[in-house]
Design an enzyme around this catalytic site. Structure first.
Site, short mmCIF file in Angstrom:
data_model
loop_
_atom_site.label_atom_id
_atom_site.label_comp_id
_atom_site.label_asym_id
_atom_site.label_seq_id
_atom_site.Cartn_x
_atom_site.Cartn_y
_atom_site.Cartn_z
N CYS A 85 0.65 -1.23 -0.50
CA CYS A 85 0.42 -0.28 0.19
C CYS A 85 0.95 1.23 0.11
O CYS A 85 0.50 2.34 -1.10
CB CYS A 85 -0.99 0.22 1.46
SG CYS A 85 -1.84 -0.84 0.57
N HIS A 103 12.69 7.42 7.56
CA HIS A 103 12.79 6.21 6.65
C HIS A 103 14.09 5.83 6.13
O HIS A 103 14.08 5.12 4.94
CB HIS A 103 11.56 6.20 5.65
CG HIS A 103 10.01 5.83 6.20
ND1 HIS A 103 9.71 7.41 7.08
CD2 HIS A 103 9.75 5.45 7.10
CE1 HIS A 103 8.61 6.84 7.53
NE2 HIS A 103 8.79 5.91 7.86
N HIS A 119 -1.87 -2.51 16.78
CA HIS A 119 -2.51 -2.58 18.63
C HIS A 119 -2.02 -2.17 19.51
O HIS A 119 -2.34 -2.87 20.74
CB HIS A 119 -3.20 -4.46 18.09
CG HIS A 119 -3.44 -4.94 17.04
ND1 HIS A 119 -4.83 -4.90 16.94
CD2 HIS A 119 -3.21 -6.03 16.32
CE1 HIS A 119 -5.32 -5.02 15.61
NE2 HIS A 119 -4.66 -6.01 15.37
N CYS A 126 14.20 5.11 16.62
CA CYS A 126 15.64 5.98 16.75
C CYS A 126 15.57 6.85 17.65
O CYS A 126 16.70 6.72 18.90
CB CYS A 126 15.27 6.69 15.65
SG CYS A 126 15.03 6.50 13.93
N GLU A 189 16.63 -13.45 15.79
CA GLU A 189 16.94 -12.35 17.03
C GLU A 189 16.50 -12.11 18.29
O GLU A 189 14.87 -11.67 17.76
CB GLU A 189 17.63 -11.26 15.97
CG GLU A 189 17.84 -10.32 15.93
CD GLU A 189 18.66 -9.65 17.19
OE1 GLU A 189 19.85 -10.05 16.59
OE2 GLU A 189 18.46 -8.49 18.33
N VAL A 311 15.84 -16.14 22.76
CA VAL A 311 15.72 -17.57 23.52
C VAL A 311 15.89 -17.33 25.00
O VAL A 311 16.41 -16.47 25.65
CB VAL A 311 17.21 -18.27 22.78
CG1 VAL A 311 17.75 -19.05 23.95
CG2 VAL A 311 17.15 -18.13 21.14
N ASP A 377 21.35 -10.60 27.96
CA ASP A 377 20.31 -11.52 28.33
C ASP A 377 21.43 -13.24 27.82
O ASP A 377 20.93 -14.34 28.31
CB ASP A 377 19.29 -11.85 26.98
CG ASP A 377 18.37 -10.44 27.72
OD1 ASP A 377 17.77 -9.75 28.40
OD2 ASP A 377 19.35 -9.87 26.71
N GLU A 411 36.46 6.80 17.37
CA GLU A 411 38.59 6.71 17.45
C GLU A 411 39.17 7.41 15.80
O GLU A 411 39.99 7.60 16.39
CB GLU A 411 38.85 5.89 18.40
CG GLU A 411 39.58 6.36 18.68
CD GLU A 411 40.23 4.42 19.54
OE1 GLU A 411 39.45 3.85 19.52
OE2 GLU A 411 41.03 3.94 19.61
N ARG A 435 41.92 2.60 25.19
CA ARG A 435 40.66 4.10 25.54
C ARG A 435 40.56 3.66 27.20
O ARG A 435 39.93 4.97 27.46
CB ARG A 435 39.28 2.67 25.00
CG ARG A 435 39.42 3.29 23.87
CD ARG A 435 38.60 1.95 23.45
NE ARG A 435 38.51 2.57 21.61
CZ ARG A 435 37.50 1.84 20.96
NH1 ARG A 435 36.35 0.29 21.07
NH2 ARG A 435 37.33 1.63 19.63
O1 MEZ Z 1 36.52 -1.14 17.87
C1 MEZ Z 1 35.73 -0.29 18.34
O2 MEZ Z 1 34.88 -0.42 19.07
C2 MEZ Z 1 35.85 1.01 17.28
C3 MEZ Z 1 36.00 1.12 16.28
C4 MEZ Z 1 34.70 2.45 18.01
C5 MEZ Z 1 35.37 3.47 17.71
O3 MEZ Z 1 35.89 4.90 18.03
O4 MEZ Z 1 35.16 4.04 15.55
#
Ligand code: MEZ
Length: 602
Positions: A85, A103, A119, A126, A189, A311, A377, A411, A435
Site C-alpha cells: 500500500c 525512513h 494494536h 531511532c 534475534e 531465546v 541476556d 576514534e 581507551r
Molecule cells: O572497535 C571499536 O569499538 C571502534 C573502532 C570504535 C570507534 O571508535 O569507532
C-alpha cells in the site's frame, strides 16, 4: 540528550496521508471469517493503527490474511502488505521533507512494524538512541493487554542443524559459514531488527598483513598485532585467542570482501603500532557496510532469520550436551528448536545499566554507545547452560561519546588527526593512547568532558564525519579563535594549543604527549569542535571459549554442541579492547564457530 532543533519531523502527516491514499492495491482476499481476536483487538485499540486503518475501510484481512492466522514473528505478511500500500521504506523516504529522515537511516531496510504497530502505540525505534523531535501516527495510548492467540495444545518443534542466537556480525558470519558447509541454520534475534551493535560499528576492522596494507606500503605483521593487542589488554588476554585473532585477521578481511564488503581504506586506532584498521573507501563507517553485506548474503542463501525471537533457554540432554533452544516468539509464544549445535553470538551488556553498575558501581549513570538490545541476556542463558564467565568486571569506557547523547564519535577522527582539548583549551593526553587511559584522562578534566578539535582536512579524510554534521553535533569557526568563542574556551589558549600541535606535526615529534602518529596538521579552515564525554562501550568479559570457539564449562571442559563468538565471549581483549578488534573478533570467531558447529552437525 541533544535535540535536533528547528525540525519537527511530523511523521503523523506522512503516515496519515499515506492512509488517506486509496489503498486500491490492498490484498483483495475474499472476506473470510474475521479472526475473532484480531477483530476484538482492533475494536479495543481504535486509536492505534488498526483503528486508523479500520476507519479507512482497510479491514483486518488486508494485513493478517484470512483463516484466523495472526502474524509470524517476522511479521512478514503485515510488512508485505504495508509495502504493497505505502511503498518500500526507500520510497516512503523520498516523500519525507524533514532534516532527519527516519525512513532513510543507518539501520537500512527494516520492517515497518519495527516502529508502526497495529494494536499498541507506535514508537520510533531511532528514539532508543537519539533525541529527535519526532511524532508518529498512532503513537500514544495504552496498549490493551495482548489477547493470547489460540495455540494448539502441543506446540510444533522446529528442527535445525545449527541454531545461532543473535543476528549481529558474529551471528550472521557463523550462520553463513555453517550454511555454506551444508548445515540447515536458524538465526534467532530478540530485537525487531538485525545487525546488533555491529551495525553501529564505526572505525573499522583490525587485520594484519592484508592486501590493502600491502597496496599502501604499510609494514605490519601478525606478531605485531598480537603484541599490540596483548599490551592494550594489559596482558590479561588469553594469548591463544589473541593469536587466533591476529593469524586469521587477513583471511577474515578476504572472506568479507568476497561477500561484497568494502574494507579498502586503512587507518589508525589507539594502541596500534601501525595503520591496520580497515574500513570502506573514503572512511565510511564499517558497521553499516558489513551488516548490509552479511544480511544480503544470508537473504541470498534463504537462511531462516527470525526477529522478535528471544531465546529463553539453551537446552541440554541431562548429560551435558546442548541439544537445542527454547524460544519466546513475539507472536508464536514459547516453542522449541531441536539442534545439533548452538552458536551463541548475543553480544554484551553495555546497554544494561543495572548490570554495568553491579559489576562496576563507579560507572553508574554513564551514557552508552550501544544499541538497546545489548542487555546481556545471552550471557545469562549461556551461564545457565553451564558456561563459565570470565573477566566480567572488565567494562570498556569509550572516551568520545558526543556529550549528552548516545552517539559515538569514532576514534578514527582522532586517528585521522583530531586533537582533544579541555575546557581550558589545552591538550592533556596522547590522543592515540588506549581507551582506558584516554577515558581516565578525560574524566580528570573540568566537567569530566573535553572537545575534539579538527579541521577541514580531517573532515575530508573521513566520510563518517558528515554524519556528525547531519546530527548537528559540530560547532565551527573560521579561525581557532572564533571556534573557541563558539565552545566557550579561552581563544588565545586554543590558538596556542593548535599552533604547538602543528609545529609538532612539522617536526614529527610530539615532545609533550608522545602521540605516535600525526597524519596531518590542523591548518585548513574551517575548524570544528565536538563536545565529548566518556560512555560505556564494550564489555570485555563473557563466556570462556577455546580456540575452536567451544564454550568452556566450570570444570574446564568444552560443552558438547555449544559454541560462542563475539562480545558474548571473554578472554580475547583482557582488561581493555583495542579499537577495531571487535569487528575482527566477530568475523574470525564467527567463522570458526560456524564451521565447527556445521562439522558437528554432519
Ligand atoms: O572497535 C571499536 O569499538 C571502534 C573502532 C570504535 C570507534 O571508535 O569507532
Amino acid at each position: 540528550m541533544k535535540t535536533v532543533k528547528g525540525i519537527t519531523i511530523v511523521l503523523a502527516i506522512l503516515i496519515l496521508s499515506l492512509f488517506s491514499w486509496s489503498c486500491a492495491s490492498a490484498p483483495k482476499e475474499k472476506a473470510a471469517e474475521k479472526p475473532a481476536q484480531v477483530a476484538t483487538q482492533t475494536a479495543a485499540t481504535d486509536g492505534f493503527l488498526a483503528g486508523v486503518h479500520a476507519k479507512k475501510q482497510v479491514n483486518c484481512e488486508a494485513c493478517h490474511g484470512t483463516g484466523g492466522n495472526l502474524v509470524d514473528d517476522n511479521e512478514q505478511p503485515v510488512n508485505m502488505n504495508c509495502v504493497k500500500c505505502h511503498g518500500a521504506l526507500s520510497e516512503v523516504a523520498k516523500k519525507a521533507t524533514g532534516h532527519i529522515n527516519p525512513h532513510k537511516s543507518h539501520l537500512g531496510e527494516i520492517n515497518c512494524t519495527t516502529c508502526h504497530h497495529g494494536h499498541a502505540p507506535s514508537q520510533v525505534y531511532c528514539l532508543n538512541c537519539h533525541a529527535f523531535e519526532m511524532k508518529i501516527s498512532a503513537g500514544t495510548g495504552t496498549a490493551q493487554p495482548t489477547v493470547a492467540p489460540k495455540r494448539p495444545e502441543q506446540q510444533a518443534v522446529d528442527q535445525a542443524d545449527v541454531v545461532v542466537i543473535g543476528a549481529g556480525a558474529a551471528g550472521f558470519t557463523a550462520a553463513i559459514t555453517a550454511y555454506d558447509a551444508g548445515a540447515k541454520v536458524i538465526v534467532l534475534e530478540k530485537q525487531p531488527i538485525t545487525g546488533g551493535n555491529s551495525m553501529l560499528a564505526a572505525g573499522g576492522m583490525n587485520a594484519a598483513e592484508t592486501k590493502y596494507q600491502k597496496e599502501k606500503g604499510i609494514q605490519d605483521s601478525v606478531d605485531l598485532m598480537i603484541k599490540d593487542t596483548m599490551k592494550g589488554g594489559n596482558n590479561l588476554n588469553d594469548p591463544e585467542l589473541v593469536s587466533i585473532l591476529a593469524k586469521n585477521s587477513a583471511a577474515s578481511v578476504d572472506w568479507l570482501t568476497s561477500l561484497g564488503a568494502d574494507l579498502s581504506d586503512v587507518g589508525r586506532m589507539g594502541g596500534a603500532s601501525v595503520n591496520r584498521t580497515h574500513r570502506p573507501k573514503g572512511g565510511a563507517a564499517v558497521g553499516a557496510n558489513i551488516a548490509e553485506t552479511l544480511k544480503k548474503n544470508a537473504a541470498d542463501r534463504k537462511i531462516d532469520v527470525r526477529v522478535n525471537s528471544k531465546v529463553v533457554k539453551i537446552l541440554e540432554d541431562g548429560k551435558g550436551t546442548v541439544i537445542g533452544v527454547q524460544v519466546e516468539g513475539k507472536h508464536r509464544g514459547l516453542y522449541t528448536i531441536n539442534a545439533k549445535a548452538v552458536v551463541l553470538t548475543a553480544g554484551g551488556f553495555s546497554a544494561n545499566p543495572e548490570k554495568v553498575a553491579a559489576y562496576r558501581p563507579e560507572f553508574k549513570g554513564m551514557t552508552t554507545s550501544n544499541q538497546p538490545g545489548a542487555t546481556g541476556d545471552g550471557l545469562d542463558i549461556g551461564a545457565a547452560a553451564g558456561g563459565e564467565l570470565q573477566d566480567m568486571k572488565e567494562i570498556q569506557i569509550h572516551p568520545t561519546v558526543a556529550a549528552g547523547s548516545r552517539i559515538l564519535i569514532t576514534e578514527a577522527v582522532r586517528g585521522n588527526g583530531a586533537i582533544v582539548v579541555n575546557q581550558e583549551g589545552k591538550r592533556f593526553m596522547n590522543e592515540l593512547t588506549t581507551r582506558d587511559k584516554a577515558s581516565a584522562a578525560i574524566l580528570n578534566q573540568t566537567g569530566k568532558m573535553a572537545y575534539m578539535i579538527f579541521d577541514e582536512g580531517v573532515r575530508q579524510s573521513l566520510k563518517q564525519i558528515d554524519g556528525y554534521f547531519h546530527l548537528e553535533l559540530v560547532k565551527e569557526g573560521d579561525t581557532p579563535e572564533t571556534l573557541a568563542a563558539e565552545i566557550k574556551v579561552p581563544p588565545q589558549a586554543l590558538k596556542a594549543t593548535m599552533e604547538a600541535y602543528n609545529q609538532a606535526v612539522d617536526k614529527k615529534d610530539d615532545a609533550e604527549f608522545k602521540r605516535p602518529d600525526m597524519p596531518r596538521p590542523l591548518r585548513t579552515p574551517k575548524y570544528f569542535a565536538i563536545a565529548i564525554k566518556p560512555g560505556v562501550h564494550y564489555t570485555m568479559g563473557g563466556l570462556k571459549i577455546n580456540t575452536d570457539s567451544q564454550v568452556i564449562a566450570k570444570d574446564g571442559k568444552p560443552i558438547a554442541g555449544f559454541y560462542a563468538a563475539g562480545e558474548v565471549t571473554g578472554g580475547v581483549h583482557g582488561t581493555n579492547r583495542l579499537g577495531g578488534n571487535s569487528i575482527s573478533e566477530t568475523i574470525t570467531f564467527g567463522r570458526i564457530a560456524g564451521a565447527n558447529a556445521a562439522k558437528l552437525a554432519k
